[in-house]
Design a protein around this motif. Structure first.
Motif, PDB file in Angstrom:
ATOM      1  N   LYS A  69     -36.112  18.260   6.130  1.00  0.00           N
ATOM      2  CA  LYS A  69     -37.161  17.842   7.074  1.00  0.00           C
ATOM      3  C   LYS A  69     -36.564  17.519   8.439  1.00  0.00           C
ATOM      4  O   LYS A  69     -37.105  17.905   9.475  1.00  0.00           O
ATOM      5  CB  LYS A  69     -37.918  16.634   6.506  1.00  0.00           C
ATOM      6  N   LEU A  70     -35.452  16.810   8.442  1.00  0.00           N
ATOM      7  CA  LEU A  70     -34.801  16.456   9.709  1.00  0.00           C
ATOM      8  C   LEU A  70     -34.294  17.692  10.448  1.00  0.00           C
ATOM      9  O   LEU A  70     -34.335  17.748  11.675  1.00  0.00           O
ATOM     10  CB  LEU A  70     -33.663  15.466   9.468  1.00  0.00           C
ATOM     11  N   ASP A  71     -33.821  18.690   9.694  1.00  0.00           N
ATOM     12  CA  ASP A  71     -33.319  19.930  10.301  1.00  0.00           C
ATOM     13  C   ASP A  71     -34.432  20.714  10.988  1.00  0.00           C
ATOM     14  O   ASP A  71     -34.183  21.422  11.971  1.00  0.00           O
ATOM     15  CB  ASP A  71     -32.633  20.813   9.260  1.00  0.00           C
ATOM     16  N   LEU A 129     -34.959  15.054   2.687  1.00  0.00           N
ATOM     17  CA  LEU A 129     -34.883  14.439   4.014  1.00  0.00           C
ATOM     18  C   LEU A 129     -34.064  15.299   4.970  1.00  0.00           C
ATOM     19  O   LEU A 129     -34.438  15.480   6.134  1.00  0.00           O
ATOM     20  CB  LEU A 129     -34.283  13.034   3.923  1.00  0.00           C
ATOM     21  N   SER A 130     -32.959  15.838   4.493  1.00  0.00           N
ATOM     22  CA  SER A 130     -32.104  16.677   5.323  1.00  0.00           C
ATOM     23  C   SER A 130     -32.861  17.904   5.812  1.00  0.00           C
ATOM     24  O   SER A 130     -32.794  18.258   6.998  1.00  0.00           O
ATOM     25  CB  SER A 130     -30.865  17.096   4.529  1.00  0.00           C
ATOM     26  N   LEU A 183     -39.136   8.004  12.837  1.00  0.00           N
ATOM     27  CA  LEU A 183     -38.394   8.422  11.644  1.00  0.00           C
ATOM     28  C   LEU A 183     -39.102   7.950  10.374  1.00  0.00           C
ATOM     29  O   LEU A 183     -39.197   8.696   9.403  1.00  0.00           O
ATOM     30  CB  LEU A 183     -36.964   7.889  11.684  1.00  0.00           C
ATOM     31  N   LEU A 185     -26.265  12.096   7.516  1.00  0.00           N
ATOM     32  CA  LEU A 185     -27.330  11.446   6.752  1.00  0.00           C
ATOM     33  C   LEU A 185     -26.712  10.794   5.525  1.00  0.00           C
ATOM     34  O   LEU A 185     -26.025  11.450   4.751  1.00  0.00           O
ATOM     35  CB  LEU A 185     -28.383  12.474   6.328  1.00  0.00           C
ATOM     36  N   THR A 225     -37.052  19.404  12.494  1.00  0.00           N
ATOM     37  CA  THR A 225     -37.662  18.631  13.585  1.00  0.00           C
ATOM     38  C   THR A 225     -36.575  18.212  14.576  1.00  0.00           C
ATOM     39  O   THR A 225     -35.391  18.400  14.326  1.00  0.00           O
ATOM     40  CB  THR A 225     -38.341  17.345  13.044  1.00  0.00           C
ATOM     41  N   LEU A 251     -40.292  10.409   7.462  1.00  0.00           N
ATOM     42  CA  LEU A 251     -39.557  10.405   6.194  1.00  0.00           C
ATOM     43  C   LEU A 251     -40.265   9.712   5.033  1.00  0.00           C
ATOM     44  O   LEU A 251     -40.046  10.069   3.878  1.00  0.00           O
ATOM     45  CB  LEU A 251     -38.180   9.762   6.406  1.00  0.00           C
ATOM     46  N   ALA A 263     -36.314  14.981  15.415  1.00  0.00           N
ATOM     47  CA  ALA A 263     -36.397  13.524  15.261  1.00  0.00           C
ATOM     48  C   ALA A 263     -35.087  12.816  15.552  1.00  0.00           C
ATOM     49  O   ALA A 263     -35.078  11.682  16.023  1.00  0.00           O
ATOM     50  CB  ALA A 263     -36.877  13.165  13.848  1.00  0.00           C
ATOM     51  N   MET A 264     -33.961  13.478  15.295  1.00  0.00           N
ATOM     52  CA  MET A 264     -32.652  12.869  15.564  1.00  0.00           C
ATOM     53  C   MET A 264     -32.083  13.316  16.908  1.00  0.00           C
ATOM     54  O   MET A 264     -30.969  12.954  17.255  1.00  0.00           O
ATOM     55  CB  MET A 264     -31.665  13.201  14.434  1.00  0.00           C
TER      56      MET A 264
END
Length: 165
Positions: free
Chosen positions: A63-65, A60-61, A9, A77, A67, A13, A69-70
């Protein structure tokens, strides 16, 4: 959160946070019931305002969406700044705490509450408040002599601008 997930992460990030002119201070994943919460703490030398927090949160949201990663499942978030009584763990934290009152846990034992006046590569110059009418004194503390340091909240401190007026 596993070290591997934390490192992954952070690698994902940190460039986004840096591109917004902020430092990535902390990442934490907590389980709250069936949901998970990803807490990201950001800061800078001048602090972070609400617009910066909103901008970095959106980046960040997104980017996380895109991938995994979570992993699977829902998460929330939360992006914020360090609390008022932040723990000082990096050189930059001490620099940012200049003119603030800090409680130091000393390697030799004992505590010292003092105001940071100046920070360099080896340690901090502090002003120890006087007690019972005595004048404040200065003290040099090497980083090696500090086991823990935390900013203290001051409710009645006069702002430098008020003092100069």
């Amino acid at each position: 959160m596993s070290t591997t997930q934390s490192e992954r992460l952070r690698e994902l990030l940190e460039p986004l946070v840096s591109s917004q002119g902020l430092d990535l201070e902390e990442i934490e994943v907590d389980s709250v019931g069936r949901k998970r919460v990803l807490r990201v703490v950001v800061d800078s030398d001048t602090g972070a305002d609400l617009d910066q927090i909103a901008d970095v949160s959106r980046a960040l949201s997104a980017k996380l969406d895109e991938t995994d990663a979570m992993g699977e499942g829902e998460y929330t978030l939360e992006v914020g700044t360090p609390g008022a009584e932040r723990l000082l763990t990096e050189h930059r934290h001490y620099v940012r705490a200049t003119d603030r009152l800090v409680k130091f846990q000393l390697a030799e034992g004992g505590e010292l509450v003092a105001r940071i006046l100046k920070v360099d590569d080896e340690g901090v110059d502090t002003e120890v408040p006087g007690v019972k009418g005595r004048k404040a004194t200065t003290r040099r503390i090497a980083f090696d002599d500090i086991t823990r340091a935390r900013v203290q909240v001051e409710f009645s401190r006069k702002d430098k601008k008020e003092e100069e007026a």
